[in-house]
Design a protein around this motif. Structure first.
Motif, PDB file in Angstrom:
ATOM      1  N   SER A   1     -43.295  36.182  -6.408  1.00 29.84           N
ATOM      2  CA  SER A   1     -42.300  35.183  -6.741  1.00 29.84           C
ATOM      3  C   SER A   1     -41.216  35.185  -5.670  1.00 29.84           C
ATOM      4  CB  SER A   1     -41.692  35.460  -8.108  1.00 29.84           C
ATOM      5  OG  SER A   1     -41.019  36.686  -8.124  1.00 29.84           O
ATOM      6  N   ASN A   2     -40.703  34.035  -5.364  1.00 27.39           N
ATOM      7  CA  ASN A   2     -39.720  33.875  -4.298  1.00 27.39           C
ATOM      8  C   ASN A   2     -38.562  33.016  -4.761  1.00 27.39           C
ATOM      9  OD1 ASN A   2     -41.055  35.161  -1.994  1.00 27.39           O
ATOM     10  ND2 ASN A   2     -42.569  33.558  -2.286  1.00 27.39           N
ATOM     11  N   TRP A   3     -37.458  33.204  -4.060  1.00 24.73           N
ATOM     12  CA  TRP A   3     -36.304  32.318  -4.172  1.00 24.73           C
ATOM     13  C   TRP A   3     -36.191  31.598  -2.847  1.00 24.73           C
ATOM     14  CZ3 TRP A   3     -32.167  31.459  -7.576  1.00 24.73           C
ATOM     15  CH2 TRP A   3     -32.147  32.240  -8.720  1.00 24.73           C
ATOM     16  N   ALA A   4     -36.009  30.323  -2.878  1.00 25.50           N
ATOM     17  CA  ALA A   4     -35.658  29.569  -1.682  1.00 25.50           C
ATOM     18  C   ALA A   4     -34.422  28.760  -2.038  1.00 25.50           C
ATOM     19  CB  ALA A   4     -36.796  28.641  -1.262  1.00 25.50           C
ATOM     20  N   THR A   5     -33.426  28.865  -1.234  1.00 19.15           N
ATOM     21  CA  THR A   5     -32.156  28.219  -1.531  1.00 19.15           C
ATOM     22  C   THR A   5     -31.768  27.289  -0.400  1.00 19.15           C
ATOM     23  OG1 THR A   5     -31.402  30.128  -2.796  1.00 19.15           O
ATOM     24  CG2 THR A   5     -29.712  28.639  -1.984  1.00 19.15           C
ATOM     25  N   ALA A   6     -31.319  26.107  -0.752  1.00 21.82           N
ATOM     26  CA  ALA A   6     -30.750  25.185   0.228  1.00 21.82           C
ATOM     27  C   ALA A   6     -29.290  24.991  -0.146  1.00 21.82           C
ATOM     28  CB  ALA A   6     -31.488  23.852   0.206  1.00 21.82           C
ATOM     29  N   VAL A   7     -28.434  25.211   0.795  1.00 22.57           N
ATOM     30  CA  VAL A   7     -26.996  25.080   0.569  1.00 22.57           C
ATOM     31  C   VAL A   7     -26.492  23.923   1.409  1.00 22.57           C
ATOM     32  CG1 VAL A   7     -24.763  26.225   0.787  1.00 22.57           C
ATOM     33  CG2 VAL A   7     -26.788  27.557   0.155  1.00 22.57           C
ATOM     34  N   SER A   8     -25.773  23.015   0.787  1.00 18.92           N
ATOM     35  CA  SER A   8     -25.214  21.897   1.541  1.00 18.92           C
ATOM     36  C   SER A   8     -23.713  21.873   1.360  1.00 18.92           C
ATOM     37  CB  SER A   8     -25.832  20.576   1.091  1.00 18.92           C
ATOM     38  OG  SER A   8     -25.495  20.319  -0.244  1.00 18.92           O
ATOM     39  N   ARG A   9     -23.047  21.335   2.347  1.00 17.95           N
ATOM     40  CA  ARG A   9     -21.588  21.235   2.313  1.00 17.95           C
ATOM     41  C   ARG A   9     -21.207  20.037   1.451  1.00 17.95           C
ATOM     42  NH1 ARG A   9     -18.071  22.823   6.552  1.00 17.95           N
ATOM     43  NH2 ARG A   9     -19.894  22.900   7.874  1.00 17.95           N
ATOM     44  N   PRO A  10     -20.328  20.240   0.453  1.00 15.67           N
ATOM     45  CA  PRO A  10     -19.862  19.089  -0.326  1.00 15.67           C
ATOM     46  C   PRO A  10     -19.105  18.119   0.569  1.00 15.67           C
ATOM     47  CG  PRO A  10     -19.017  21.169  -1.222  1.00 15.67           C
ATOM     48  CD  PRO A  10     -19.723  21.473   0.059  1.00 15.67           C
ATOM     49  N   ASP A  11     -19.221  16.867   0.267  1.00 13.61           N
ATOM     50  CA  ASP A  11     -18.516  15.856   1.053  1.00 13.61           C
ATOM     51  C   ASP A  11     -17.064  15.818   0.607  1.00 13.61           C
ATOM     52  OD1 ASP A  11     -17.625  13.715   2.505  1.00 13.61           O
ATOM     53  OD2 ASP A  11     -18.778  12.234   1.395  1.00 13.61           O
ATOM     54  N   ASP A  12     -16.179  16.349   1.450  1.00 16.92           N
ATOM     55  CA  ASP A  12     -14.751  16.346   1.106  1.00 16.92           C
ATOM     56  C   ASP A  12     -14.000  15.277   1.883  1.00 16.92           C
ATOM     57  OD1 ASP A  12     -14.647  17.419   3.624  1.00 16.92           O
ATOM     58  OD2 ASP A  12     -13.362  19.096   3.099  1.00 16.92           O
ATOM     59  N   GLY A  13     -14.745  14.386   2.508  1.00 16.75           N
ATOM     60  CA  GLY A  13     -14.104  13.318   3.260  1.00 16.75           C
ATOM     61  C   GLY A  13     -13.751  13.717   4.677  1.00 16.75           C
ATOM     62  N   ALA A  14     -13.938  14.961   5.027  1.00 19.30           N
ATOM     63  CA  ALA A  14     -13.650  15.459   6.377  1.00 19.30           C
ATOM     64  C   ALA A  14     -14.807  16.349   6.808  1.00 19.30           C
ATOM     65  CB  ALA A  14     -12.337  16.231   6.383  1.00 19.30           C
ATOM     66  N   ALA A  64     -26.014  31.621  -4.915  1.00 23.39           N
ATOM     67  CA  ALA A  64     -27.367  31.260  -4.502  1.00 23.39           C
ATOM     68  C   ALA A  64     -27.888  32.171  -3.392  1.00 23.39           C
ATOM     69  CB  ALA A  64     -27.394  29.798  -4.052  1.00 23.39           C
ATOM     70  N   LEU A  65     -27.076  32.402  -2.385  1.00 18.03           N
ATOM     71  CA  LEU A  65     -27.524  33.230  -1.260  1.00 18.03           C
ATOM     72  C   LEU A  65     -27.713  34.687  -1.664  1.00 18.03           C
ATOM     73  CD1 LEU A  65     -25.386  31.724   1.632  1.00 18.03           C
ATOM     74  CD2 LEU A  65     -27.847  31.425   1.224  1.00 18.03           C
ATOM     75  N   ALA A  66     -26.933  35.164  -2.621  1.00 23.54           N
ATOM     76  CA  ALA A  66     -27.072  36.551  -3.073  1.00 23.54           C
ATOM     77  C   ALA A  66     -28.452  36.802  -3.680  1.00 23.54           C
ATOM     78  CB  ALA A  66     -25.982  36.879  -4.085  1.00 23.54           C
ATOM     79  N   ARG A  67     -29.114  35.769  -4.151  1.00 24.27           N
ATOM     80  CA  ARG A  67     -30.412  35.908  -4.800  1.00 24.27           C
ATOM     81  C   ARG A  67     -31.584  35.420  -3.951  1.00 24.27           C
ATOM     82  NH1 ARG A  67     -26.501  35.294  -8.302  1.00 24.27           N
ATOM     83  NH2 ARG A  67     -26.615  36.232 -10.354  1.00 24.27           N
ATOM     84  N   ALA A  68     -31.299  34.722  -2.870  1.00 24.18           N
ATOM     85  CA  ALA A  68     -32.355  34.037  -2.121  1.00 24.18           C
ATOM     86  C   ALA A  68     -33.181  34.970  -1.245  1.00 24.18           C
ATOM     87  CB  ALA A  68     -31.738  32.945  -1.244  1.00 24.18           C
ATOM     88  N   ASP A  69     -34.504  34.831  -1.345  1.00 20.52           N
ATOM     89  CA  ASP A  69     -35.402  35.498  -0.393  1.00 20.52           C
ATOM     90  C   ASP A  69     -35.361  34.746   0.934  1.00 20.52           C
ATOM     91  OD1 ASP A  69     -36.422  37.451  -2.241  1.00 20.52           O
ATOM     92  OD2 ASP A  69     -37.597  35.840  -3.149  1.00 20.52           O
ATOM     93  N   ARG A  70     -35.356  33.419   0.836  1.00 20.35           N
ATOM     94  CA  ARG A  70     -35.244  32.548   2.014  1.00 20.35           C
ATOM     95  C   ARG A  70     -34.166  31.523   1.727  1.00 20.35           C
ATOM     96  NH1 ARG A  70     -41.477  32.022   1.789  1.00 20.35           N
ATOM     97  NH2 ARG A  70     -40.801  30.912  -0.054  1.00 20.35           N
ATOM     98  N   ALA A  71     -33.420  31.178   2.771  1.00 19.38           N
ATOM     99  CA  ALA A  71     -32.323  30.229   2.569  1.00 19.38           C
ATOM    100  C   ALA A  71     -32.201  29.296   3.761  1.00 19.38           C
ATOM    101  CB  ALA A  71     -31.011  30.984   2.346  1.00 19.38           C
ATOM    102  N   PHE A  72     -31.725  28.110   3.477  1.00 22.48           N
ATOM    103  CA  PHE A  72     -31.532  27.085   4.493  1.00 22.48           C
ATOM    104  C   PHE A  72     -30.184  26.431   4.259  1.00 22.48           C
ATOM    105  CE2 PHE A  72     -35.928  27.524   3.359  1.00 22.48           C
ATOM    106  CZ  PHE A  72     -36.571  27.647   4.574  1.00 22.48           C
ATOM    107  N   VAL A  73     -29.478  26.131   5.326  1.00 25.91           N
ATOM    108  CA  VAL A  73     -28.223  25.402   5.233  1.00 25.91           C
ATOM    109  C   VAL A  73     -28.493  23.991   5.744  1.00 25.91           C
ATOM    110  CG1 VAL A  73     -25.856  25.225   6.073  1.00 25.91           C
ATOM    111  CG2 VAL A  73     -26.821  27.473   5.533  1.00 25.91           C
TER     112      VAL A  73
END
Length: 102
Positions: A1-14, A64-73
């Motif tokens: 079993s694996n964790w894959a996490t994608a993290v994106s930056r919220p759009d704060d207008g800047a 999310a990253l604390a649990r991820a086996d693989r992660a992508f930004v």
């Protein structure tokens, strides 16, 4: 079993500013009670322990990253960083942009 996490930056207008650091109202924990967030991640972790691969797209990068086996930004739809969750948590650029730590 694996964790894959994608993290994106919220759009704060800047788009060139770290959202969590410069706009605390955009930090996901401000929307959900911390105990609710812990419960959600606990349930997801249990599902993963039972052998199900989890693909998580989440703005709560620390959890999310604390649990991820693989992660992508992801930034504007493109992968800009990849590695294990631990590698990305230790990355100074990730810390500043997504965790609000300079």
């Amino acid at each position: 079993s694996n964790w894959a996490t994608a993290v994106s930056r919220p759009d704060d207008g800047a788009p060139n500013r770290p959202a969590a650091k410069n706009n605390p109202a955009r930090v996901p924990e401000r929307y959900l009670a911390p105990q609710f967030i812990r419960q959600i991640f606990s349930i997801i972790s249990e599902i993963n322990k039972q052998g199900t691969t989890v693909l998580l797209v989440e703005q709560n990068a620390n959890q999310a990253l604390a649990r991820a086996d693989r992660a992508f930004v992801l930034e504007t739809g493109a992968i800009t960083q990849r590695g294990t969750g631990k590698e990305l948590l230790a990355n100074p650029a990730i810390k500043e942009a997504y965790l609000g730590v300079a």
